[in-house]
Design a protein around this motif. Structure first.
Motif, short mmCIF file in Angstrom:
data_model
loop_
_atom_site.label_atom_id
_atom_site.label_comp_id
_atom_site.label_asym_id
_atom_site.label_seq_id
_atom_site.Cartn_x
_atom_site.Cartn_y
_atom_site.Cartn_z
N ALA B 125 -2.56 -6.03 5.07
CA ALA B 125 -1.93 -4.73 4.80
C ALA B 125 -2.95 -3.78 4.17
CB ALA B 125 -0.73 -4.92 3.88
N MET B 126 -3.78 -4.34 3.28
CA MET B 126 -4.80 -3.49 2.65
C MET B 126 -5.84 -3.06 3.68
SD MET B 126 -5.41 -4.77 -1.25
CE MET B 126 -5.84 -6.46 -0.98
N ALA B 127 -6.19 -3.98 4.58
CA ALA B 127 -7.16 -3.63 5.62
C ALA B 127 -6.57 -2.57 6.55
CB ALA B 127 -7.54 -4.88 6.41
N THR B 128 -5.30 -2.71 6.91
CA THR B 128 -4.66 -1.74 7.81
C THR B 128 -4.69 -0.34 7.21
OG1 THR B 128 -3.17 -3.47 8.57
CG2 THR B 128 -2.51 -1.22 9.06
N MET B 129 -4.47 -0.26 5.91
CA MET B 129 -4.46 1.05 5.26
C MET B 129 -5.83 1.46 4.74
SD MET B 129 -1.87 2.93 5.36
CE MET B 129 -0.72 2.57 6.68
N GLY B 130 -6.84 0.63 5.00
CA GLY B 130 -8.22 0.99 4.63
C GLY B 130 -8.45 1.03 3.13
N ILE B 131 -7.79 0.14 2.40
CA ILE B 131 -7.96 0.16 0.94
C ILE B 131 -8.49 -1.17 0.41
CG2 ILE B 131 -6.25 1.95 0.42
CD1 ILE B 131 -4.34 -0.47 -0.20
N ALA B 132 -9.02 -2.01 1.33
CA ALA B 132 -9.49 -3.33 0.90
C ALA B 132 -10.55 -3.21 -0.20
CB ALA B 132 -10.05 -4.09 2.09
#
Lengths: 295, 249
Positions: B125-132
């Motif tokens: 989910a963090m990768a999908t929203m670019g916040i990893a």
């Protein structure tokens, strides 16, 4: 010197006081975190006032025995928590106004009843407490409440976290924000009632707000804030009690003063305290100065 | 309206009342999966009420809401949600990864520990929203756009197939709006559904292939180009709105 330092530990009543100070400090510190982040710290103070009518009525009906007074205070506190929680949810009154309206009424009624029922000495005892007069029953009662608070926190860590951070999302996850909120208020009531003997009603607020505020100024994680507030509460209150012995000062104010001293030092030197802010501001000013020079 | 239908979220004769007054009247439509669906209407049109009805927060006076043959209401594991206003505590001491992990609470419950799958869902989910890269940062230190992406990631982390977003672009600048919409568009391609309450018709036309126009009752639902016509918008917002040129937004 060492003998003087450890002299208080040779007295059973001091040891009982230290145990209660530690247990209450942990319970109040942990609950205080929720009150602080939900902006409800004054509620702890208001609850103290709301217990007065319960204590007064119990004194009139059941006599001066401690158990009856605890029962009266607990019933008054739970009823107040329930009614004020409901007032906020079913009327348009904001939470602080709902609490203020109810508590000021309770305080007025409580004072009238207490004036009829108690001697001034009795009244002072419940207003300011006397931790060194605690019995083993008080120790067990405090241990039970503090353990229940910590256990409840472990069991319902997630709903409690959501309620404090984002109550609407708790609902989206299938939780019941009102139930969690009432649970926190009940924990406050139980802790204040337990603290009656040791801390009194007037200074109880300090036990909730000071360790929580100190931890808040130092932590970036919720779990570390809870842990730190509990530890500060237990350690500072115990240290305050020992200091009161060494200095021959009143124990209640000394414990709150010790909690306050830790809070003040965190306000200055904590991770989010004044020194850190000043450093950050100076760093920003230096950076913008360097940029101006380059251009 | 037929009941169960695969690949659609079916609203079948949905009526929701507040204190016996209907806030949403007999709405029936089938929202297709795999695309962004805009829910558009004036203030007080019942948009947030409809979302609350889908989430099961408000009782339906009539009708039902069906997803893949199942009644959707009361199943938080199927529906992700992001509210209209910032409800979060402004300076709560919590890191980004912990906020996103909250999205799994609907699945794992209050007591069970996180499994490897749960942790993977949070990471994805963090990768999908670019916040990893923000995982360890404190939530309150982030900008408004970053915080919104964190909250969207939290909504995605639950693994929900239907995402209900109530004005998710409020307060975001043009770059952040584009970024969020691109990420949501990529996310729905797997056959999921995002229902967004939006006010900017230009954004609706540019990004949402399907639109529901609501003014307490359903004005129109269908492909955006056929729904956002002058006649329909005049019915929904009033003649003055269309004459003022806002309809071309």
């Amino acid at each position: 010197m060492a003998e003087e330092l450890f002299a208080p530990l040779t007295h059973p009543f001091v040891l009982r006081g230290l145990l209660i100070a530690w247990l209450l400090g942990v319970a109040c510190g942990v609950i205080g975190c929720f009150l602080l982040l939900r902006r409800l710290v004054l509620i702890a103070d208001s609850f103290g006032h709301a217990l007065l009518p319960g204590i007064g009525l119990a004194y009139l009906w059941l006599g001066p025995g401690h158990s009856g007074l605890y029962l009266g205070a607990a019933i008054a506190g739970l009823l107040t928590a329930l009614i004020s929680g409901l007032l906020q949810h079913v009327t348009r009154l904001p939470e602080d106004a709902a609490f203020a309206a109810l508590f000021v009424l309770c305080f007025a009624v409580g004072l009238i009843i207490l004036q009829q029922a108690m001697t001034p000495t009795d009244l002072l005892h419940y207003l300011f407490g006397d931790i060194l007069a605690s019995t083993m029953d008080d120790v067990w009662r405090t241990w039970a409440v503090a353990s229940a608070v910590v256990l409840a926190l472990c069991l319902w860590y997630r709903p409690l976290l959501l309620e404090a951070f984002d109550a609407t999302f708790l609902r989206a996850c299938g939780g019941r924000p009102l139930l969690v909120h009432l649970g926190v208020l009940f924990a406050v009531v139980a802790t204040i009632v337990t603290a009656l003997q040791a801390v009194g009603l007037v200074l109880a607020l300090g036990w909730f707000v000071l360790p929580a505020a100190a931890a808040y100024l130092c932590c970036d994680r919720w779990s570390s804030m809870l842990l730190m507030a509990g530890l500060i509460g237990g350690m500072a209150a115990s240290a305050g009690l020992l200091a009161s012995w060494w200095l021959d000062w009143p124990s209640g104010p000394c414990m709150v003063a010790a909690l306050g001293a830790v809070c003040l030092s965190c306000m200055v030197g904590g991770r989010h305290g004044l020194r850190a802010r000043w450093r950050s501001a100076r760093h920003d000013a230096d950076e913008s100065g360097t940029r101006c020079e380059r251009t | 309206m037929s009941g169960a239908h695969h690949d659609h979220l079916v609203l079948d004769d949905v009526t929701i009342c507040y204190r016996r007054r209907p806030a949403v009247h007999h709405v029936s439509c089938a929202l297709p999966c795999g695309s962004l669906v805009a829910l558009v209407g004036p203030n007080g049109a019942g948009k947030s009420t409809l979302l609350a009805g889908i989430l099961g927060w408000l009782p339906l006076t009539t009708g039902r809401i069906v997803w893949n043959g199942h009644e959707l209401r009361g199943r938080p594991q199927f529906v992700g949600w992001l509210g209209q206003r910032r409800q979060q505590h402004g300076s709560f001491p919590i890191d980004v990864a912990s906020v996103v992990a909250m999205g799994r609470y609907g699945q794992v419950g209050w007591w069970r520990g996180f499994t490897a799958d749960d942790r993977t869902a949070v990471t994805q989910a963090m990768a999908t929203m670019g916040i990893a890269h923000l995982a360890d940062r404190a939530f309150h230190e982030l900008s408004g756009g970053e915080q919104q992406r964190v909250l969207l990631a939290r909504a995605l982390a639950g693994g929900a197939e239907v995402l209900l977003l109530d004005e998710p672009l409020t307060g975001l600048d043009a770059v952040a709006v584009r970024d969020v919409l691109e990420r949501l568009q990529a996310w729905v391609r797997g056959g999921r559904l995002v229902l967004l309450v939006l006010h900017d018709l230009a954004i609706v036309r540019a990004w949402c292939p399907y639109t529901v126009l609501l003014r307490r009752e359903l004005i129109a639902a269908g492909p955006t180009a056929t729904v956002l016509t002058e006649a329909q918008l005049a019915r929904c917002y009033g003649r003055r709105f269309v004459e003022g040129g806002a309809a071309h937004g």
